[in-house]
Structures are given as structure tokens and as C-alpha cells.
Scaffold this motif. Sequence first.
Motif, PDB file in Angstrom:
ATOM      1  N   GLY A 103       0.832  -1.192   0.000  1.00 29.66           N
ATOM      2  CA  GLY A 103       0.000   0.000   0.000  1.00 29.66           C
ATOM      3  C   GLY A 103       0.864   1.238   0.000  1.00 29.66           C
ATOM      4  N   TYR A 104       0.341   2.314  -0.586  1.00 30.78           N
ATOM      5  CA  TYR A 104       1.043   3.589  -0.610  1.00 30.78           C
ATOM      6  C   TYR A 104      -0.020   4.673  -0.472  1.00 30.78           C
ATOM      7  CZ  TYR A 104       4.603   7.012  -2.040  1.00 30.78           C
ATOM      8  OH  TYR A 104       5.496   8.053  -2.076  1.00 30.78           O
ATOM      9  N   LEU A 105      -0.080   5.284   0.702  1.00 29.90           N
ATOM     10  CA  LEU A 105      -1.076   6.307   0.977  1.00 29.90           C
ATOM     11  C   LEU A 105      -0.401   7.645   1.256  1.00 29.90           C
ATOM     12  CD1 LEU A 105      -3.508   4.377   3.364  1.00 29.90           C
ATOM     13  CD2 LEU A 105      -3.655   4.603   0.874  1.00 29.90           C
ATOM     14  N   LEU A 106      -1.027   8.714   0.799  1.00 24.10           N
ATOM     15  CA  LEU A 106      -0.540  10.051   1.095  1.00 24.10           C
ATOM     16  C   LEU A 106      -1.138  10.520   2.419  1.00 24.10           C
ATOM     17  CD1 LEU A 106      -0.770  11.728  -2.415  1.00 24.10           C
ATOM     18  CD2 LEU A 106       1.176  10.574  -1.345  1.00 24.10           C
ATOM     19  N   LYS A 107      -0.282  11.010   3.296  1.00 25.87           N
ATOM     20  CA  LYS A 107      -0.724  11.374   4.646  1.00 25.87           C
ATOM     21  C   LYS A 107      -1.846  12.398   4.643  1.00 25.87           C
ATOM     22  CE  LYS A 107       3.637  10.545   7.086  1.00 25.87           C
ATOM     23  NZ  LYS A 107       4.689  11.177   7.904  1.00 25.87           N
ATOM     24  N   ASP A 108      -1.713  13.432   3.811  1.00 28.83           N
ATOM     25  CA  ASP A 108      -2.691  14.516   3.873  1.00 28.83           C
ATOM     26  C   ASP A 108      -4.010  14.169   3.189  1.00 28.83           C
ATOM     27  OD1 ASP A 108      -1.893  14.563   1.263  1.00 28.83           O
ATOM     28  OD2 ASP A 108      -1.325  16.679   1.222  1.00 28.83           O
ATOM     29  N   ARG A 109      -4.104  12.950   2.637  1.00 27.29           N
ATOM     30  CA  ARG A 109      -5.350  12.517   2.008  1.00 27.29           C
ATOM     31  C   ARG A 109      -6.027  11.407   2.814  1.00 27.29           C
ATOM     32  NH1 ARG A 109      -6.249  13.313  -3.395  1.00 27.29           N
ATOM     33  NH2 ARG A 109      -6.607  11.105  -3.787  1.00 27.29           N
ATOM     34  N   VAL A 110      -5.448  11.036   3.943  1.00 21.04           N
ATOM     35  CA  VAL A 110      -6.051  10.022   4.801  1.00 21.04           C
ATOM     36  C   VAL A 110      -6.924  10.747   5.829  1.00 21.04           C
ATOM     37  CG1 VAL A 110      -5.659   8.100   6.369  1.00 21.04           C
ATOM     38  CG2 VAL A 110      -4.070   8.499   4.480  1.00 21.04           C
ATOM     39  N   PHE A 111      -8.160  11.026   5.438  1.00 23.12           N
ATOM     40  CA  PHE A 111      -9.060  11.782   6.302  1.00 23.12           C
ATOM     41  C   PHE A 111     -10.018  10.880   7.072  1.00 23.12           C
ATOM     42  CE2 PHE A 111      -8.336  14.717   2.627  1.00 23.12           C
ATOM     43  CZ  PHE A 111      -7.549  15.630   3.299  1.00 23.12           C
ATOM     44  N   ASP A 112     -10.297   9.726   6.548  1.00 22.74           N
ATOM     45  CA  ASP A 112     -11.330   8.861   7.104  1.00 22.74           C
ATOM     46  C   ASP A 112     -10.693   7.704   7.859  1.00 22.74           C
ATOM     47  OD1 ASP A 112     -13.263   6.527   7.063  1.00 22.74           O
ATOM     48  OD2 ASP A 112     -14.557   8.113   6.290  1.00 22.74           O
ATOM     49  N   ALA A 113     -10.972   7.624   9.169  1.00 20.66           N
ATOM     50  CA  ALA A 113     -10.376   6.579  10.001  1.00 20.66           C
ATOM     51  C   ALA A 113     -10.783   5.188   9.525  1.00 20.66           C
ATOM     52  CB  ALA A 113     -10.783   6.778  11.464  1.00 20.66           C
ATOM     53  N   ALA A 114     -12.058   5.029   9.162  1.00 19.88           N
ATOM     54  CA  ALA A 114     -12.539   3.720   8.718  1.00 19.88           C
ATOM     55  C   ALA A 114     -11.840   3.281   7.441  1.00 19.88           C
ATOM     56  CB  ALA A 114     -14.052   3.756   8.517  1.00 19.88           C
TER      57      ALA A 114
END
Length: 217
Positions: A103-114
Motif C-alpha cells: 500500500g502507498y497512501l498520502l498522509k494529507d489525504r487520509v481523512f477517514d479513520a474507517a
Amino acid sequence: MRVVLAEDLFLLRDGLVRLLTAHDFEIVAAVESGPELSRALSELEPDIAVVDVRLPPTHTDEGLQCALDARRKRPGLPVLVLSQHVEQLYARELLADGSGGVGYLLKDRVFDAAQFVDAVRRVAAGGTAMDPQVIQQLLTRRAADDRPLARLTPRELEVLELMAQGRTNAAIAAKLVVTERAISKHTANIFAKLGLEVSDDDNRRVLAVLAYLDHGR
């Protein structure tokens, strides 16, 4: 599920620990530097590593290099990378071996905890969780000089992007407001045009496509 977490910012690290613990993950180590991450991955053998790309002492690609080294020693170790920016080199390295969840996620786009928790579970189970911006850049990078990819229709490219994010055919159909049968047809066309073997294993097919997009066949 046993997690090793690496993040040098205390508040973010503490927040992730609290979030994952609240969703029944066992945080076996929460570290802030590359050397600590290497030791934790080697000694604790977690089910998944959630790592920031840039960690002390170099603040360059320390976190990713530790994760890649751990995957070489333990093939298939699921790794979910968190980053501030879309850095194609890091995404390519992570996808290169095509084994295990990534997985590769951008920190500032991870808004939803679920959604974040779902991404951790998906990667730990061997699937993918790729930020749409990462996928878009990989697609753009190959589209200009890759003839098979250029043969895809705009709709097939759209389906491919959603596949690469780790979505099932049902989820893609819901997103595009079409039938699941239509998505199955698009998927078959994509694999045929890319010369990839059709598979019922969603995780394997997405990894195969991502590997194709970056390295070709």
C-alpha cells in the motif's frame, strides 16, 4: 493482527497507535527511526508494517529501505507506506517483486479513520491500497510510450485505476454507476490488451497490472 508502526512525528504516531488499537490491532512496536524499525521487523515478525518513508537518521528514504530489506528477508511481508508526496521511485520499488500486500497512501489525504483501517486490513490480507494520485502518475508515466496501455479505452483506463486502488468489481461498478457484468467485461478486455492472464484472485491481478504498468512484461 500484529503491527509494527514507524513514524517519527510523535503526535501522528500516537494517534495511529490509538486508532489501530481501538480497532483490535496489536501494536507490537511503535518506533521513530530506521534502526529501530529494522530491529522490530527482524525480531518481532509482524503481520504488517505501517511505515513512514522518511525516518531518522537520514530523513530520506530510511523507512522504505528498512521495509524493502525486511521483505527481502521475509518475502511477502505486507507493507503499507505513508508519505507526504507522490514519489514514483518509492512506489516502483515497493511494487517491484509483486509478492505480498502493498500500500502507498498520502498522509494529507487520509481523512477517514474507517478507510485507513480498511486499507491496513486489506494490505495485511495480501491486497493493495494505493492512493489514486500514485496510480494516476504511474499510468501517466507509462501511457506516453507504452503501446499496449495506449490501446485501452478511456473507460478501461478508469476501471484500471480503480482496480489498482484495490477495489473489487462490485465496488468499481458502484463507483461508476454501471453493472458488475459491465465491469467484468471491461476487466477481461484490459487483461487481454495488456497480455496478462485473467485471474479470479483480485489481489494477484492488481499486483500483476501494477507490475506491468511500471516494468512492462
